[in-house]
Design a protein around this motif. Structure first.
Motif, PDB file in Angstrom:
ATOM      1  N   GLY A   1      95.721  58.647  71.557  1.00  0.00           N
ATOM      2  CA  GLY A   1      94.522  58.840  70.733  1.00  0.00           C
ATOM      3  C   GLY A   1      94.799  59.678  69.491  1.00  0.00           C
ATOM      4  N   LEU A   2      96.018  60.191  69.357  1.00  0.00           N
ATOM      5  CA  LEU A   2      96.338  61.083  68.228  1.00  0.00           C
ATOM      6  C   LEU A   2      96.211  60.368  66.878  1.00  0.00           C
ATOM      7  CD1 LEU A   2      99.401  62.916  69.821  1.00  0.00           C
ATOM      8  CD2 LEU A   2      97.199  63.957  69.252  1.00  0.00           C
ATOM      9  N   THR A   3      96.703  59.140  66.807  1.00  0.00           N
ATOM     10  CA  THR A   3      96.628  58.384  65.554  1.00  0.00           C
ATOM     11  C   THR A   3      95.176  58.148  65.165  1.00  0.00           C
ATOM     12  OG1 THR A   3      98.651  57.234  66.198  1.00  0.00           O
ATOM     13  CG2 THR A   3      97.374  56.254  64.411  1.00  0.00           C
ATOM     14  N   LEU A   4      94.411  57.656  66.131  1.00  0.00           N
ATOM     15  CA  LEU A   4      93.015  57.335  65.869  1.00  0.00           C
ATOM     16  C   LEU A   4      92.204  58.582  65.525  1.00  0.00           C
ATOM     17  CD1 LEU A   4      91.139  54.995  65.749  1.00  0.00           C
ATOM     18  CD2 LEU A   4      90.736  55.211  68.198  1.00  0.00           C
ATOM     19  N   ASN A   5      92.463  59.658  66.229  1.00  0.00           N
ATOM     20  CA  ASN A   5      91.760  60.914  65.965  1.00  0.00           C
ATOM     21  C   ASN A   5      92.001  61.346  64.517  1.00  0.00           C
ATOM     22  OD1 ASN A   5      90.276  63.249  66.915  1.00  0.00           O
ATOM     23  ND2 ASN A   5      92.192  64.363  66.655  1.00  0.00           N
ATOM     24  N   TYR A   6      93.232  61.226  64.091  1.00  0.00           N
ATOM     25  CA  TYR A   6      93.574  61.572  62.709  1.00  0.00           C
ATOM     26  C   TYR A   6      92.839  60.651  61.732  1.00  0.00           C
ATOM     27  CZ  TYR A   6      96.093  62.009  58.380  1.00  0.00           C
ATOM     28  OH  TYR A   6      96.385  62.180  57.061  1.00  0.00           O
ATOM     29  N   LEU A   7      92.882  59.351  62.011  1.00  0.00           N
ATOM     30  CA  LEU A   7      92.266  58.377  61.104  1.00  0.00           C
ATOM     31  C   LEU A   7      90.757  58.558  61.008  1.00  0.00           C
ATOM     32  CD1 LEU A   7      94.285  55.230  62.198  1.00  0.00           C
ATOM     33  CD2 LEU A   7      94.320  56.284  59.919  1.00  0.00           C
ATOM     34  N   ILE A   8      90.127  58.817  62.141  1.00  0.00           N
ATOM     35  CA  ILE A   8      88.671  59.001  62.149  1.00  0.00           C
ATOM     36  C   ILE A   8      88.306  60.209  61.283  1.00  0.00           C
ATOM     37  CG2 ILE A   8      86.716  59.694  63.614  1.00  0.00           C
ATOM     38  CD1 ILE A   8      87.950  57.910  65.838  1.00  0.00           C
ATOM     39  N   ASN A   9      89.000  61.323  61.495  1.00  0.00           N
ATOM     40  CA  ASN A   9      88.703  62.526  60.709  1.00  0.00           C
ATOM     41  C   ASN A   9      88.975  62.298  59.228  1.00  0.00           C
ATOM     42  OD1 ASN A   9      87.839  64.112  62.861  1.00  0.00           O
ATOM     43  ND2 ASN A   9      89.945  64.610  63.419  1.00  0.00           N
ATOM     44  N   ASN A  10      90.058  61.601  58.941  1.00  0.00           N
ATOM     45  CA  ASN A  10      90.431  61.347  57.561  1.00  0.00           C
ATOM     46  C   ASN A  10      89.394  60.457  56.853  1.00  0.00           C
ATOM     47  OD1 ASN A  10      91.853  59.579  55.479  1.00  0.00           O
ATOM     48  ND2 ASN A  10      93.309  61.260  55.753  1.00  0.00           N
ATOM     49  N   LEU A  11      88.980  59.384  57.521  1.00  0.00           N
ATOM     50  CA  LEU A  11      88.054  58.442  56.875  1.00  0.00           C
ATOM     51  C   LEU A  11      86.630  58.984  56.823  1.00  0.00           C
ATOM     52  CD1 LEU A  11      89.441  55.058  58.261  1.00  0.00           C
ATOM     53  CD2 LEU A  11      89.672  55.967  55.950  1.00  0.00           C
ATOM     54  N   ARG A  12      86.272  59.788  57.805  1.00  0.00           N
ATOM     55  CA  ARG A  12      84.938  60.393  57.818  1.00  0.00           C
ATOM     56  C   ARG A  12      84.721  61.272  56.581  1.00  0.00           C
ATOM     57  NH1 ARG A  12      84.320  62.680  63.430  1.00  0.00           N
ATOM     58  NH2 ARG A  12      83.502  60.787  64.362  1.00  0.00           N
ATOM     59  N   ASN A  13      85.795  61.881  56.129  1.00  0.00           N
ATOM     60  CA  ASN A  13      85.716  62.756  54.953  1.00  0.00           C
ATOM     61  C   ASN A  13      85.548  61.995  53.639  1.00  0.00           C
ATOM     62  OD1 ASN A  13      85.898  65.181  56.259  1.00  0.00           O
ATOM     63  ND2 ASN A  13      88.140  65.147  56.325  1.00  0.00           N
ATOM     64  N   ARG A  14      85.532  60.657  53.702  1.00  0.00           N
ATOM     65  CA  ARG A  14      85.430  59.882  52.456  1.00  0.00           C
ATOM     66  C   ARG A  14      84.004  59.374  52.223  1.00  0.00           C
ATOM     67  NH1 ARG A  14      91.295  56.778  52.044  1.00  0.00           N
ATOM     68  NH2 ARG A  14      92.396  58.189  53.431  1.00  0.00           N
ATOM     69  N   ASN A  15      83.036  59.982  52.915  1.00  0.00           N
ATOM     70  CA  ASN A  15      81.614  59.644  52.745  1.00  0.00           C
ATOM     71  C   ASN A  15      81.296  58.168  52.962  1.00  0.00           C
ATOM     72  OD1 ASN A  15      80.968  62.314  52.112  1.00  0.00           O
ATOM     73  ND2 ASN A  15      81.671  61.985  50.005  1.00  0.00           N
TER      74      ASN A  15
END
Ligand code: PRP
Length: 180
Positions: free
Chosen positions: A105-119
């Protein structure tokens, strides 16, 4: 069957049926949306994404990200690095991350946090395979094809040392292949 394969976990037709089911659910859930920006995570998700988008009836835009989490072994290192970012700004877009497999889940966790920050307008996740027994971080999966046991699988986009991605089914390798 490929000589390195011990057994087929999901056949072409099982995958096809599952994708039809996922596509129908996604199409229904997004039916009020103008479009979906599908973000495929390279390289493993390419084959799944190409079949999935053809079972979605809502207009779809493609984008891709490449992140690195694994070395050439079968174990997660936990290190996530962006190798390729999105081409387009996804602000106010309905973004659907498409993965082939969620393991720690590490990859997905990173991606979710990263994309969430893009409004983004919304952010959801679709994975073909889910290996919950290996999870290190809790991640929410909205569309899940198959839950699988802790076995190393290849095919349909998934590799071992970059091989076997083009097998049309999901398979378990013979142990002697990855012990070499
Ligand atoms: C795989 C898979 C996910 C990630 C899942 O990619 O496509 O992105 O690992 O593992 P995790 O849940 O433990 O983070 P990989 O790094 O093997 O690259 P690939 O898609 O190019 O094969």
């Amino acid at each position: 069957m490929h000589p390195d394969v011990k057994e087929i976990m999901f056949s072409e037709s099982e995958i096809k049926n599952k994708i039809k089911e996922l596509g129908e659910r996604i199409s229904n859930d997004y039916k009020e949306c103008e479009s979906i920006t599908v973000v495929g995570i390279l390289k493993g998700a390419v084959i799944f994404m190409s079949d999935l988008v053809r079972s979605i009836s809502v207009p779809v835009f493609f984008d891709f990200m490449a992140v690195s989490s694994y070395s050439s072994s079968t174990e997660s290192s936990g290190v996530v690095r962006i190798l390729k970012d999105l081409d387009k700004n996804v602000e106010s877009k309905h973004v659907l991350i498409v993965e082939d497999i969620v393991d720690t889940g590490l990859t997905l966790n990173y991606l979710i946090n990263n994309l969430r920050n893009r409004n983004v307008a919304s952010l959801k996740v679709c994975t073909l395979l889910d290996k919950p027994s290996r999870r290190k971080v809790d991640v929410r999966i909205d569309y899940n094809g198959f839950e699988i046991p802790d076995e190393f699988v290849v095919g349909y986009g998934l590799d071992f040392n970059e091989c076997y991605r083009n097998l049309p089914y999901i398979a378990v390798l013979k142990p002697e292949v990855y012990r070499k």
